[in-house]
Motif scaffolding. Structure first.
Motif: not given
Length: 275
Positions: A42, A129, A52, A112, A126, A54
């Motif tokens: 992460q 985003r 965000v 992801s 993601k 990830v």
């Protein structure tokens, strides 16, 4: 100061191909490469109006002891220098903050998600985003390395298509590669689109770099994509309205990335062209 691209490297065959695409991107455009080799699954990216998190596919942590050496070998073979990014700030012990002050970010379509989904034309949530929130365009590399020798902008006359066109002119200028436009007219007159470009103030710049403008006025959109140069970097504008789950879904941009094997640069709603 040269433009900069951020790449998150996974030490796998898929990761190798993605890095080769980024190396070609940087060499062709004179962009410096900044490589993040993740040590945890992460990381956070702080954008102006969003944060965000990830959550990487576990494959990104494969053989971390050889990741940097493999990346260096690939970069040396391409004649590109790598700047390794070491996060300095951590929101939590295993949650590094990755900077966002870049001009581009290379982002596999399902960063992801399992690679099997990528082959089905899937853009992970993601990645969507990041596209929606970032000030930089997102580079979506193809599954297998392939050089590109021209730039194609998908232009439909909208504001976001105008942003994509500005980026296309910019990349054509700094690379010396020819610029093509692709327009699916959807019943509009041919001069509508040139009038939109003139109104945006970029018409003269477009003319200096333009090789061909494909305006399609018959058949279906998917069918018309056969006219796109298979050796082109595609530049597409992405809309930002609606809920996150609807972002890009069902749009022509989603169709383009699902049908086309080319490398793509996606220009999101907040992208700005400048230093």
């Amino acid at each position: 100061m040269s433009e900069r691209l951020l790449h998150v490297f996974g030490n796998t065959p898929h990761g190798r191909e993605a890095l080769l695409q980024s190396l070609h991107f940087c060499k062709t455009l004179g962009v410096s490469l900044h490589l993040h080799v993740p040590q945890s699954k992460q990381f956070l990216m702080y954008f102006e109006n969003d944060i965000v998190q990830v959550d990487l596919d576990a494959a990104y942590l494969t053989s971390p002891e050889t990741a940097e050496d493999h990346a260096r070998q690939l970069a040396e073979g391409c004649g590109v220098k790598i700047n390794f990014l070491k996060p300095r700030n951590y929101t939590a012990p295993n949650l590094p903050d990755v900077p966002t002050r870049f001009n581009y970010m290379a982002c596999p379509r399902g960063i992801s998600d399992l690679s099997s989904k990528i082959g089905l034309g899937y853009i992970g949530p993601k990645v969507r985003r990041i596209i929606q929130s970032s000030l930089f365009p997102v580079f979506l590399p193809g599954r297998v390395f392939k050089s590109w020798r021209s730039i194609t902008v998908f232009y439909g006359g909208s504001g976001n298509a105008g942003k994509a066109l500005h980026w296309g002119v910019h990349l054509s200028k700094i690379s010396g590669l020819p610029l093509d436009l692709f327009t699916f007219r959807e019943g509009r007159a041919e001069d509508y689109f040139s009038a939109q470009i003139r109104a945006s103030g970029v018409w003269e710049q477009v003319q200096r770099h333009l090789r061909a403008w494909h305006q399609i006025d018959r058949g279906g959109f998917e069918e018309s994509l056969y006219a796109v140069d298979h050796e082109a970097l595609l530049i597409v504008g992405a809309y930002g309205h609606g809920l996150i789950k609807d972002f890009l879904f069902g749009s022509k941009m989603e169709t383009i990335q699902a049908w086309m094997p080319n490398n793509m640069l996606v220009v999101g709603p907040n992208c700005v062209l400048g230093p």
